[in-house]
Design an enzyme around this catalytic site. Sequence first.
Site, PDB file in Angstrom:
ATOM      1  CG  ASP A  34       7.095  92.368  66.549  1.00 13.22           C
ATOM      2  OD1 ASP A  34       6.858  91.324  67.192  1.00 13.22           O
ATOM      3  OD2 ASP A  34       6.811  92.530  65.346  1.00 13.22           O
ATOM      4  CD  GLU A  36       6.620  94.272  75.953  1.00 16.60           C
ATOM      5  OE1 GLU A  36       6.582  94.208  77.185  1.00 16.60           O
ATOM      6  OE2 GLU A  36       5.775  93.728  75.207  1.00 16.60           O
ATOM      7  CE1 TYR A  37      13.909  88.574  70.135  1.00 21.02           C
ATOM      8  CE2 TYR A  37      14.056  90.214  68.381  1.00 21.02           C
ATOM      9  CZ  TYR A  37      14.483  89.030  68.956  1.00 21.02           C
ATOM     10  OH  TYR A  37      15.492  88.315  68.365  1.00 21.02           O
ATOM     11  CG  ASP A  38      12.814  95.411  67.794  1.00 20.87           C
ATOM     12  OD1 ASP A  38      13.316  94.302  67.510  1.00 20.87           O
ATOM     13  OD2 ASP A  38      12.028  96.026  67.039  1.00 20.87           O
ATOM     14  CG  LEU A  84      11.712  61.038  52.710  1.00 16.86           C
ATOM     15  CD1 LEU A  84      10.712  62.012  53.305  1.00 16.86           C
ATOM     16  CD2 LEU A  84      11.878  59.827  53.614  1.00 16.86           C
ATOM     17  CD  GLU A 116       8.753  64.087  61.497  1.00 17.03           C
ATOM     18  OE1 GLU A 116       9.292  64.686  60.552  1.00 17.03           O
ATOM     19  OE2 GLU A 116       9.367  63.371  62.282  1.00 17.03           O
ATOM     20  CE  LYS A 118       8.327  65.055  50.998  1.00 15.13           C
ATOM     21  NZ  LYS A 118       8.820  66.189  50.249  1.00 15.13           N
ATOM     22  CG  ASP A 120       7.118  72.401  49.082  1.00  8.36           C
ATOM     23  OD1 ASP A 120       8.115  71.751  48.740  1.00  8.36           O
ATOM     24  OD2 ASP A 120       6.263  72.826  48.287  1.00  8.36           O
ATOM     25  NE  ARG A 139      18.866  65.135  49.809  1.00 11.87           N
ATOM     26  CZ  ARG A 139      18.898  64.619  48.595  1.00 11.87           C
ATOM     27  NH1 ARG A 139      19.003  65.408  47.561  1.00 11.87           N
ATOM     28  NH2 ARG A 139      18.839  63.318  48.427  1.00 11.87           N
ATOM     29  CE1 TYR A 227      14.344  66.127  57.831  1.00 12.08           C
ATOM     30  CE2 TYR A 227      12.856  68.009  57.675  1.00 12.08           C
ATOM     31  CZ  TYR A 227      13.834  67.198  57.119  1.00 12.08           C
ATOM     32  OH  TYR A 227      14.299  67.481  55.868  1.00 12.08           O
ATOM     33  CE  LYS A 291      10.766  61.747  59.181  1.00 15.45           C
ATOM     34  NZ  LYS A 291      11.482  62.881  59.757  1.00 15.45           N
ATOM     35  CE  LYS A 315       5.861  64.552  47.437  1.00 17.98           C
ATOM     36  NZ  LYS A 315       6.075  65.141  46.182  1.00 17.98           N
ATOM     37  CB  CYS A 408       7.303  86.057  16.558  1.00 23.58           C
ATOM     38  SG  CYS A 408       7.758  86.803  18.127  1.00 23.58           S
ATOM     39  CB  CYS A 411       9.471  90.461  16.129  1.00 21.92           C
ATOM     40  SG  CYS A 411       9.866  88.760  15.705  1.00 21.92           S
ATOM     41  CB  CYS A 426      10.629  83.958  17.543  1.00 19.07           C
ATOM     42  SG  CYS A 426      11.131  85.488  16.758  1.00 19.07           S
ATOM     43  CB  CYS A 431      12.525  88.592  18.465  1.00 26.38           C
ATOM     44  SG  CYS A 431      10.972  88.490  19.373  1.00 26.38           S
TER      45      CYS A 431
HETATM   46  S1  IVH Z   1      12.996  62.986  56.749  1.00 31.53           S
HETATM   47  C1  IVH Z   1      16.018  59.914  55.426  1.00 31.53           C
HETATM   48  N1  IVH Z   1      11.064  64.640  57.423  1.00 31.53           N
HETATM   49  O1  IVH Z   1      11.605  65.943  51.942  1.00 31.53           O
HETATM   50  C2  IVH Z   1      14.851  60.765  55.653  1.00 31.53           C
HETATM   51  N2  IVH Z   1      12.152  64.966  55.341  1.00 31.53           N
HETATM   52  O2  IVH Z   1      11.299  64.324  49.552  1.00 31.53           O
HETATM   53  C3  IVH Z   1      15.191  62.172  55.489  1.00 31.53           C
HETATM   54  N3  IVH Z   1      11.349  66.897  54.083  1.00 31.53           N
HETATM   55  O3  IVH Z   1      15.018  65.354  51.435  1.00 31.53           O
HETATM   56  C4  IVH Z   1      14.094  63.073  55.416  1.00 31.53           C
HETATM   57  N4  IVH Z   1       9.852  67.558  55.548  1.00 31.53           N
HETATM   58  O4  IVH Z   1      14.323  67.599  52.517  1.00 31.53           O
HETATM   59  C5  IVH Z   1      11.976  64.299  56.492  1.00 31.53           C
HETATM   60  N5  IVH Z   1       9.379  66.032  58.172  1.00 31.53           N
HETATM   61  C6  IVH Z   1      10.274  65.699  57.254  1.00 31.53           C
HETATM   62  C7  IVH Z   1      10.436  66.442  56.051  1.00 31.53           C
HETATM   63  C8  IVH Z   1      11.390  66.030  55.118  1.00 31.53           C
HETATM   64  C9  IVH Z   1      10.412  67.791  54.391  1.00 31.53           C
HETATM   65  C10 IVH Z   1      12.135  66.875  52.835  1.00 31.53           C
HETATM   66  C11 IVH Z   1      13.586  66.502  52.997  1.00 31.53           C
HETATM   67  C12 IVH Z   1      13.791  65.327  52.087  1.00 31.53           C
HETATM   68  C13 IVH Z   1      12.661  65.465  51.132  1.00 31.53           C
HETATM   69  C14 IVH Z   1      12.306  64.154  50.472  1.00 31.53           C
END
Ligand code: IVH
Length: 683
Positions: A34, A36-38, A84, A116, A118, A120, A139, A227, A291, A315, A408, A411, A426, A431
Amino acid sequence: MAKKAAEERVKELRDAIRHHEERYYIDNDPEISDEEYDRLLHELEKLEADSPDLIATDSPTQRVAGRPVEGFVTVEHVTQMLSLDNVYDEGELKAFDERVRKGAGIGDTPVAYVAEMKIDGLSIALTYEDRRLVRGATRGDGVRGEEVTANVRTIRAVPLALGGGPRGRVEVRGEVYLPRASFERMNREREDAGEPPFANPRNAAAGTMRNLDPSLVSRRGLAAFTYQLVANREAAPRSHSETLTAMRKWGLPVEAHWRRCEGIDAVVAFCKEWADRRQTLDFDTDGVVVKVDDLALRERLGATAKFPRWATAFKFPAQQATTVLKSIAVNVGRTGAVTPFALLEPVRLAGSTISMATLHNAEDVARKDLRDGDRVLIEKGGDVIPKVVKAILPHPAGSEPWRMPSSCPECGSTLRRDEEEVVWRCLNESCPAKLQRGLEHFASRSAMNIEGLGESLIEQLIQQELVRNFADIYKLTASRLENLVVAPREPRSERARPRKLGKVGVNVVDQIERSKQNDLSRLIYALGIRHVGEKAAATLARYFRTMERVMEAPAEALQSVPEIGPVVAASVRAFADEPRNRQLIVRLTKAGVNMISRAPEPSHDPGPLAGKVFVLTGTLAAMSREEATEALERLGARVAGSVSKKTSYVVAGSDAGSKLEKARQLGVETLDEDAFLKLIIKN
Ligand code: IVH
């Protein structure tokens, strides 16, 4: 340094810094320390300071620029950002594959997919023009989002300039997220400052992106993965796997664990493998996105109104653990709602230690017959707080079914329940728990934004009877707060003894003073009127301009404002009719709190097409019917469903049918798509 040499060195430094940012923020595999980067960054900063004409907007020194913004502007996406569909098990994955093969008309031939992680986080759309980052947008509702460019620029994983790829306009989509380590650090800091911790990295990332101060955003340590590429056909690769490879080559952050899978069985194996392995990642993932790889096939499959037919989200099953339910306690919220929650014997689950879980409401507890001392199964789904699934029978000997307390816990007032509600409340206006939660909301970032006035300080202020209502906050003085003795909430060490607030107190008073200047919309939201969220508060402020006019407005006047419905209107009226609330507003006014809106006034211009009635028929090539309707309404026109003598124009797209025929019979003027677009553009 000679000009030419300086120029060359600047370029060299920028390339090196970007290279190391990629290694660090994208590959998770730094080559230098870090420090060196700085050093590289400082050298660049110095050269740019010496020759300001060498500064470029895509220089790594220019990530945090400018001051906090006033608010976010709404922008339109080039094409809708779809969501999705979800699948939850192997069977559903195979059904998805079958739909794809059927749609493609390829019988039993296996389809190549890309699987891929997903991520969060929250989706983001990045626009590059001639390879330079020009816009970042959330979005939003998929069609329109908020422009958050200044915040996106602070994310070091996001390149300010692409190292390759098409010129012209390109949109890259992905996810902004908070790495687990940043999340934990941030919550520790919040707790130390007496602020409530975020429930999970996703909420924290979303909350951070909505912050108006880019310098704060830059300190939070957000990251991003991309992605998707929205580019014109000539510029785009032919398959998704090629796209991901190319994007990574241009310097975009692509999550490295994606895999091309020949056929659905390989996808199933990938999903199984990652259900366990996901804990090893440094970000939260709640599934795998599957996909279709071939982009031409994707186009043939198309999309429903919400989801593409060529992708789905698998999921992961919720993660579960068993532990002992020590007891069921209740919490009193801002509106007086009393909700039960479970205190658990701490247990490790999904990467964190869990000692509490939600129990929704009394009926939920009764249905599951949860009792103190039960061994319980808890689970953490894709998100948020864990929940108690069930008790593992038998109950401990001598245990009794749990009962909601009749009074409650804070109180002592008797709790009541509305006939149509499952929630116990309550009703005592004074309260202390309601006041506590109300003040936390009042001071919170999206309300009056009083930094430092967090949970523990509020608790002390109430306990020491320094604050009995919102207006009392404005009576606090620096000397009073400086000398306020606060006890540590949870003594973590022997040394944690009661101490004076000191300088922190002075800062809080500064923040309180500053909050007096907030726009009226923040105050309306801060009051915590039921059903009035941030958006409704902003609308009320914009239309009524002063607090006085909001308080005096009859329900019909409130409801005549766009997007204010009968529920919100009635709630605002009820709030304004309550004498204690009227008194509160008087006190806040006397304290010098701003009661006026500074937002631009809503336009009363009826629009150039006012009074005109349009009917749309057939398909327009340039826009959807909703978009066309919206454009017309923006210009003051009305859009009707059927043609009559009152119709001013019929807009006929391709394949127009009976409506066009009727227009001809009635002699109503018709517009083809070109004429229609001209009309809109002209106005
Ligand atoms: S593709 C039309 N790829 O998940 C397809 N989405 O539950 C567009 N998300 O709105 C999404 N990781 O915000 C895609 N590897 C991934 C993702 C991903 C997370 C999110 C994305 C989407 C939501 C749907």
